[in-house]
Design an enzyme around this catalytic site. Structure first.
Site, short mmCIF file in Angstrom:
data_model
loop_
_atom_site.label_atom_id
_atom_site.label_comp_id
_atom_site.label_asym_id
_atom_site.label_seq_id
_atom_site.Cartn_x
_atom_site.Cartn_y
_atom_site.Cartn_z
N ASP A 9 0.72 -1.30 0.15
CA ASP A 9 0.02 -0.11 0.03
C ASP A 9 0.96 1.05 0.11
OD1 ASP A 9 0.78 0.41 2.63
OD2 ASP A 9 -1.09 0.08 3.46
N CYS A 66 3.23 -3.23 3.94
CA CYS A 66 2.42 -2.11 4.38
C CYS A 66 3.04 -1.33 5.50
CB CYS A 66 0.76 -2.48 4.69
SG CYS A 66 0.92 -3.43 6.19
N THR A 68 2.66 -1.66 8.74
CA THR A 68 3.28 -2.57 9.68
C THR A 68 3.67 -4.27 9.21
OG1 THR A 68 1.22 -3.28 9.91
CG2 THR A 68 2.08 -1.54 11.42
N GLY A 69 3.13 -4.25 8.13
CA GLY A 69 3.25 -5.63 7.53
C GLY A 69 2.19 -6.59 8.29
N HIS A 99 9.56 -23.83 9.36
CA HIS A 99 8.50 -24.43 10.27
C HIS A 99 7.17 -24.26 9.64
CE1 HIS A 99 11.26 -24.43 14.13
NE2 HIS A 99 11.93 -24.72 13.03
N ARG A 133 8.39 -33.03 11.18
CA ARG A 133 7.07 -32.79 12.34
C ARG A 133 6.23 -31.49 11.78
NH1 ARG A 133 11.72 -30.02 14.14
NH2 ARG A 133 11.49 -28.18 15.34
N HIS A 134 6.92 -30.73 11.04
CA HIS A 134 6.12 -29.62 10.43
C HIS A 134 4.83 -29.83 9.39
CE1 HIS A 134 9.05 -27.34 12.68
NE2 HIS A 134 9.92 -27.84 11.99
C1 RB5 Z 1 -1.81 2.49 6.66
O1 RB5 Z 1 -1.86 4.03 7.20
C2 RB5 Z 1 -1.41 1.42 7.62
O2 RB5 Z 1 -2.56 1.28 8.41
C3 RB5 Z 1 -1.32 0.15 6.88
O3 RB5 Z 1 -0.11 0.43 6.11
C4 RB5 Z 1 -0.97 -0.95 7.72
O4 RB5 Z 1 0.06 -0.55 8.66
C5 RB5 Z 1 -1.97 -1.81 8.42
O5 RB5 Z 1 -1.85 -2.86 8.75
#
Ligand code: RB5
Length: 152
Positions: A9, A66, A68-69, A99, A133-134
């Site tokens: 994003d 994004c 935070t990912g 894993h 095991r995985h």
């Molecule tokens: C966008 O502002 C932010 O919320 C998005 O990139 C992401 O971190 C969501 O999980």
């Protein structure tokens, strides 16, 4: 050479572009699912786009970024056959391949530096599923159905 779908994003596009260049320099084929600017977009659209490439077999692996990912991983994981993992370092990137047989790596541009992200991506690509095991545990993940199929 691996075929990799990449998507982000607006909050992840800069890191995504750095990582796409890195992958191409390494000789991988990248399907860039966008976004391509910092104009605001919705991360589920890009998580879905990458996930569909992977689930459909057009790409072997996926890369999602994004802020935070996390959100983009949540979206990608709604597509059956996709195991998307948010990672923060080399160790989590390696272990989720070994894993969990993760097929989509997710990172947060607001949380990880470009160099650490490159190293984590390299670790993800360099690792492989340990089997053993995985296997049955990953099979149980894949056997969980999407909510709409279990809500009746
Ligand atoms: C966008 O502002 C932010 O919320 C998005 O990139 C992401 O971190 C969501 O999980």
């Amino acid at each position: 050479m691996t075929r990799i779908a990449a998507g982000a994003d607006h909050a992840g596009v800069q890191l995504k572009d750095v990582l796409v260049s890195h992958l191409r320099e390494l000789g991988h084929e990248v399907v860039d699912c966008g976004t391509s600017s910092t104009d605001r977009v919705d991360y589920p659209d890009y998580g879905e786009a990458v996930a569909r490439e992977v689930a459909g077999g057009e790409a072997e692996l996926g890369l999602c970024v994004c802020g935070t990912g996390i959100g983009i991983a949540m979206a990608a994981n709604k597509v059956p056959g996709v195991r998307a993992a948010t990672v923060h370092d080399v160790t989590s990137a390696r272990l989720t391949r070994e894993h969990n047989d993760a097929n989509v790596i997710c990172m947060g541009e607001r949380l990880i530096g470009a160099e650490a992200a490159r190293e984590a991506l390299d670790a993800f690509l360099g690792a492989s599923f340990e089997q053993g095991r995985h296997v049955s545990r990953v099979a149980k993940i894949d056997a969980l159905l999407p909510k709409e199929e279990t809500a009746q």
